[in-house]
Scaffold this motif. Structure first.
Motif, PDB file in Angstrom:
ATOM      1  N   ARG A 170       0.857  -1.169   0.000  1.00  0.00           N
ATOM      2  CA  ARG A 170       0.000   0.000   0.000  1.00  0.00           C
ATOM      3  C   ARG A 170       0.901   1.229   0.000  1.00  0.00           C
ATOM      4  NH1 ARG A 170      -2.597   2.983   3.833  1.00  0.00           N
ATOM      5  NH2 ARG A 170      -1.737   1.667   5.463  1.00  0.00           N
ATOM      6  N   ALA A 171       0.731   2.051  -0.968  1.00  0.00           N
ATOM      7  CA  ALA A 171       1.523   3.264  -1.010  1.00  0.00           C
ATOM      8  C   ALA A 171       0.858   4.290  -0.114  1.00  0.00           C
ATOM      9  CB  ALA A 171       1.607   3.796  -2.430  1.00  0.00           C
TER      10      ALA A 171
ATOM     11  N   PRO B 206       4.849   9.336 -11.143  1.00  0.00           N
ATOM     12  CA  PRO B 206       5.546   8.073 -10.911  1.00  0.00           C
ATOM     13  C   PRO B 206       6.884   8.305 -10.205  1.00  0.00           C
ATOM     14  CG  PRO B 206       4.906   8.287 -13.206  1.00  0.00           C
ATOM     15  CD  PRO B 206       4.612   9.590 -12.568  1.00  0.00           C
ATOM     16  N   ALA B 207       7.255   7.353  -9.352  1.00  0.00           N
ATOM     17  CA  ALA B 207       8.523   7.473  -8.634  1.00  0.00           C
ATOM     18  C   ALA B 207       9.687   7.425  -9.617  1.00  0.00           C
ATOM     19  CB  ALA B 207       8.629   6.345  -7.619  1.00  0.00           C
TER      20      ALA B 207
ATOM     21  N   ILE C 133       9.150  12.013   1.714  1.00  0.00           N
ATOM     22  CA  ILE C 133       9.425  10.921   0.778  1.00  0.00           C
ATOM     23  C   ILE C 133       8.282   9.920   0.863  1.00  0.00           C
ATOM     24  CG2 ILE C 133      11.005   9.034   0.220  1.00  0.00           C
ATOM     25  CD1 ILE C 133      13.193  10.777   1.635  1.00  0.00           C
ATOM     26  N   ARG C 134       7.777   9.495  -0.296  1.00  0.00           N
ATOM     27  CA  ARG C 134       6.705   8.513  -0.285  1.00  0.00           C
ATOM     28  C   ARG C 134       7.242   7.160   0.161  1.00  0.00           C
ATOM     29  NH1 ARG C 134       3.593   7.751  -5.713  1.00  0.00           N
ATOM     30  NH2 ARG C 134       5.530   8.545  -6.598  1.00  0.00           N
ATOM     31  N   THR C 135       6.402   6.368   0.813  1.00  0.00           N
ATOM     32  CA  THR C 135       6.837   5.029   1.205  1.00  0.00           C
ATOM     33  C   THR C 135       5.833   4.013   0.682  1.00  0.00           C
ATOM     34  OG1 THR C 135       5.639   5.159   3.290  1.00  0.00           O
ATOM     35  CG2 THR C 135       7.962   5.795   3.329  1.00  0.00           C
ATOM     36  N   PHE C 136       6.334   2.803   0.512  1.00  0.00           N
ATOM     37  CA  PHE C 136       5.479   1.693   0.088  1.00  0.00           C
ATOM     38  C   PHE C 136       5.765   0.545   1.036  1.00  0.00           C
ATOM     39  CE2 PHE C 136       4.836  -2.274  -2.173  1.00  0.00           C
ATOM     40  CZ  PHE C 136       3.633  -2.084  -2.828  1.00  0.00           C
TER      41      PHE C 136
ATOM     42  N   LEU D 208       1.601   0.611 -10.304  1.00  0.00           N
ATOM     43  CA  LEU D 208       0.896   1.893 -10.216  1.00  0.00           C
ATOM     44  C   LEU D 208       1.834   3.015  -9.787  1.00  0.00           C
ATOM     45  CD1 LEU D 208      -2.545   1.096  -8.528  1.00  0.00           C
ATOM     46  CD2 LEU D 208      -2.104   1.822 -10.893  1.00  0.00           C
ATOM     47  N   VAL D 209       2.620   2.802  -8.709  1.00  0.00           N
ATOM     48  CA  VAL D 209       3.425   3.908  -8.189  1.00  0.00           C
ATOM     49  C   VAL D 209       4.620   4.226  -9.072  1.00  0.00           C
ATOM     50  CG1 VAL D 209       2.764   3.709  -5.764  1.00  0.00           C
ATOM     51  CG2 VAL D 209       4.685   2.380  -6.618  1.00  0.00           C
TER      52      VAL D 209
END
Lengths: 303, 361
Positions: free
Chosen positions: A31-32, A41-42, A121-124, A143-144
């Motif tokens: 889950r992002a 997109p990363a 920073i985004r995390t997954f 997706l990310v």
């Protein structure tokens, strides 16, 4: 001893997560955090989990991976990338210095996750949860990273391969299999085997086996000598990541089982030591792992 | 805390222990009768538990089939479950339980501290460090029937015991219990730190295996590990036989003991060496199983009083029964999944010990 217990418990939880003796966890996991499809997109990704690194490379986002965990060895490209710690010791400073816009990590790394999110920073976060969990994580990574079609292709390829395997073993006799993934060398003590949950169990079933511990709905079971004897497996599969059992020790480790002479697997000599990360990493290679298991269990079908 | 004061309150009742410093066999009439009664009662309990324990388990087996010699052993599942899975672990439980409980009595008397356990002086931490290293380095060295992990844990235990002994031993004088305790506590922490370091650099699977070792395990799957540990256990118990009377006096204090003719230095040395030997053997056989060494001696003192000539044999017998019974629980409670034996002893022993403290306070 009491003082080191909390610390040890943390270590063990992590060990459970990584060694394949997995914490039970329901449904799809990846889950992002924060905004999903709305965000771009990363571009620069740090991956702290080997299974996720493999997935990123499989969906052709490997070029964007700028740092990996200290346990990563596959694909070979990761050997050139900076190693930034792992489950227990992610090196925040080095990770920040790599200027990632996405860090993929294990679900238990709550502190690290908060730290990176505070830094914008985004995390997954991901937890191992069966084959379905791995496929869901592949799709979400698609997706990310904006590699949705590639991810769908990989998922379809894995499913097709597993379906082909299931079809191949469909009419073969059901064999009762014990799947061991850890024990003290030269003894049958300290043993961990697959129970009736998790990716190892699902791979075993896809390979046309009946898991002798299927009724215990845990991802790992510690059997006693008594339960091993009474479950009477026809085949014993021991799986390890690469290099954990040296080839020269294999014969000795197989012979260890003769301590339980009534096991059908011991009488017929159907004890197999399989090594390979595809067997123990729930990543894009898991269908290959299931294939290896099937070849050991049903050699007659693969001649 | 009255548990600690108990020996002092009953000083007078110990009077008949004085002067009979030799082996426990040389006893005066009254104590001999009490000893016979105590051994008879506790021995019966132990015997019943040890005979009943191999009859139960997660699988139903036929005893007639298990002992039927006409079926070859390799084909006889019932016999294999009985002789490979059950009998060795009951024997191991009895030996380890007796050894740890007796070592607990010895250390509590020698250190004059009711909270002392067989693990207080760092022997188990040393053993654990040895085992961790063997697991992490994948050691494959073995010595006769001793496989790598027991061998390494024995080595670690001996190292720890030697360090403590060397630290607390001024030549010719008695060891100070304060220094012994402090050295033991410090060594425990130091070895724990080393264990954490070893675990930190180890592979996940090894950390898991090592962690499991710390919970204790009696499912040894054969008689070889018992054969390997037995010489040390026997040696320790032979030394224990000489101890009880001097322990009675040591627990009153060094001066009191010396004034009544106890060779304090020699008695202490014998107690330390035998206790450490016993603990090392038990830990190398089954891992560091906690609480047996503290709960059993205190329970036994409640029942038979404080005379070590009764407490020591009764604790050994009751320790065997206690650990074997705990192992039965660990096998049956969540069958076919087992609970680690160290978890069972702590879950029973912890609350019981607290109850004991509150009740006597």
């Amino acid at each position: 001893m009491a003082r080191i217990l909390p610390r040890l418990i943390v270590l063990v939880c992590c060990a459970i997560a990584s060694a394949g003796a997995l914490v039970a966890f329901p449904a799809a996991q990846g889950r992002a955090a924060g905004t999903e499809s709305a965000s771009p997109p990363a571009r620069r990704i740090v991956s702290l989990v080997p299974a996720l690194t493999e997935m990123l490379f499989a969906i052709e986002a490997g070029g964007r991976v700028v740092g990996v965990s200290s346990f990563d060895t596959y694909p070979p490209e990761v050997k050139k990338l900076p190693k930034v710690g792992a489950l227990l010791d992610p090196d925040t400073e080095r990770i920040l210095a790599l200027r990632p816009d996405l860090v993929t990590m294990y679900g238990s790394q709550v502190d690290a996750r908060l730290r990176f999110e505070r830094a914008g920073i985004r995390t997954f976060a991901y937890r191992h949860a069966g084959i379905g969990g791995a496929l869901a994580a592949l799709r979400e990574l698609g997706l990310v990273t904006g590699h949705r079609t590639q991810a769908d292709t990989v998922v379809t390829r894995i499913q097709t391969r597993l379906d082909a395997l299931r079809a191949r073993v469909r009419n073969a006799p059901r064999v009762r299999v014990l799947l061991v993934f850890e024990r003290t060398p030269q003894t049958l003590r300290n043993m961990y085997v697959s129970g009736g949950a998790g990716f190892l169990h699902e791979m075993l079933e896809a390979a046309g086996a009946i898991n002798v511990f299927a009724d215990i709905k845990q991802e790992s079971v510690q059997p006693s000598h008594e339960t091993l004897l009474s479950r009477a497996p026809d085949v014993i599969l021991e799986v390890r990541a690469r290099g954990l059992i040296k080839p020269e020790d294999a014969a000795r480790e197989r012979a260890t089982w003769s301590a339980l002479p009534s096991l059908p697997a011991v009488r017929t000599g159907r004890i197999h030591l399989l090594t390979g990360e595809q067997l123990v990493v729930p990543g894009p290679r898991l269908a290959e792992g299931a294939d290896m298991m099937a070849r050991a269990i049903h050699p007659e079908l693969f001649r | 805390m009255s548990v600690g004061e108990a020996p002092r309150q009953e000083t007078t009742t110990l009077a008949d222990g004085i002067g009979s410093r030799g082996p426990a066999i040389r006893l005066t009439g009254a104590i001999r009768t009490r000893l016979a009664g105590t051994v008879l009662i506790f021995g019966t309990i132990t015997l019943i538990v040890c005979v009943a324990a191999p009859l139960v388990g997660s699988t139903r087996i036929s005893l007639i089939r298990a002992f039927d010699r006409s079926i070859p052993f390799t084909d006889n599942l019932d016999a294999q479950i009985f002789f490979i899975a059950r009998l060795p672990r009951v024997l191991a439980g009895a030996i380890v339980g007796a050894t740890l409980a007796a070592a607990g009595v010895v250390f509590q008397a020698m250190l004059r501290n009711p909270l002392a356990t067989p693990f207080t002086l760092g022997v188990s931490a040393g053993a654990s460090l040895g085992a961790m290293l063997a697991i992490t380095l994948g050691a494959s060295m073995s010595l006769g029937p001793l496989s790598p992990i027991p061998l390494a844990s024995l080595a670690g235990a001996s190292l720890a015991a030697s360090v403590v002994y060397w630290l607390a031993k001024p030549s010719g004088r008695a060891m100070s219990t304060a220094i012994l305790l402090l050295a033991g506590v410090t060594l425990n922490s130091f070895f724990s730190a080393l264990i954490m370091f070893v675990q930190y650099v180890a592979d996940f699977a090894q950390v898991f295996a090592a962690f499991r070792w710390l919970m204790g395990d009696l499912d040894i799957g054969g008689f070889e590990p018992i054969v390997a540990a037995l010489p040390l256990v026997v040696a320790a118990f032979v030394m224990f036989a000489w101890l009880p009377s001097s322990l009675n006096l040591l627990s009153l204090g060094h001066d009191a003991a010396a004034s009544r003719g106890v060779d304090v230095v020699r008695a202490q040395r014998l107690a330390f060496i035998s206790g450490s030997l016993a603990t090392s053997a038990a830990v190398s056989l089954a891992g560091p199983i906690g609480f047996v060494g503290i709960v059993v001696p205190h329970l036994v003192r409640l029942l038979v009083g404080v005379d070590h000539r009764l407490v020591l044999p009764a604790s050994a017998l009751f320790g065997a029964a206690f650990l074997v019974a705990c192992d039965v629980l660990s096998r049956l409670l969540f069958s076919p999944v087992e609970i680690p034996i160290g978890v069972v002893t702590a879950m029973i022993g912890g609350p019981f010990f607290l109850w004991l403290l509150v009740r006597r306070g």
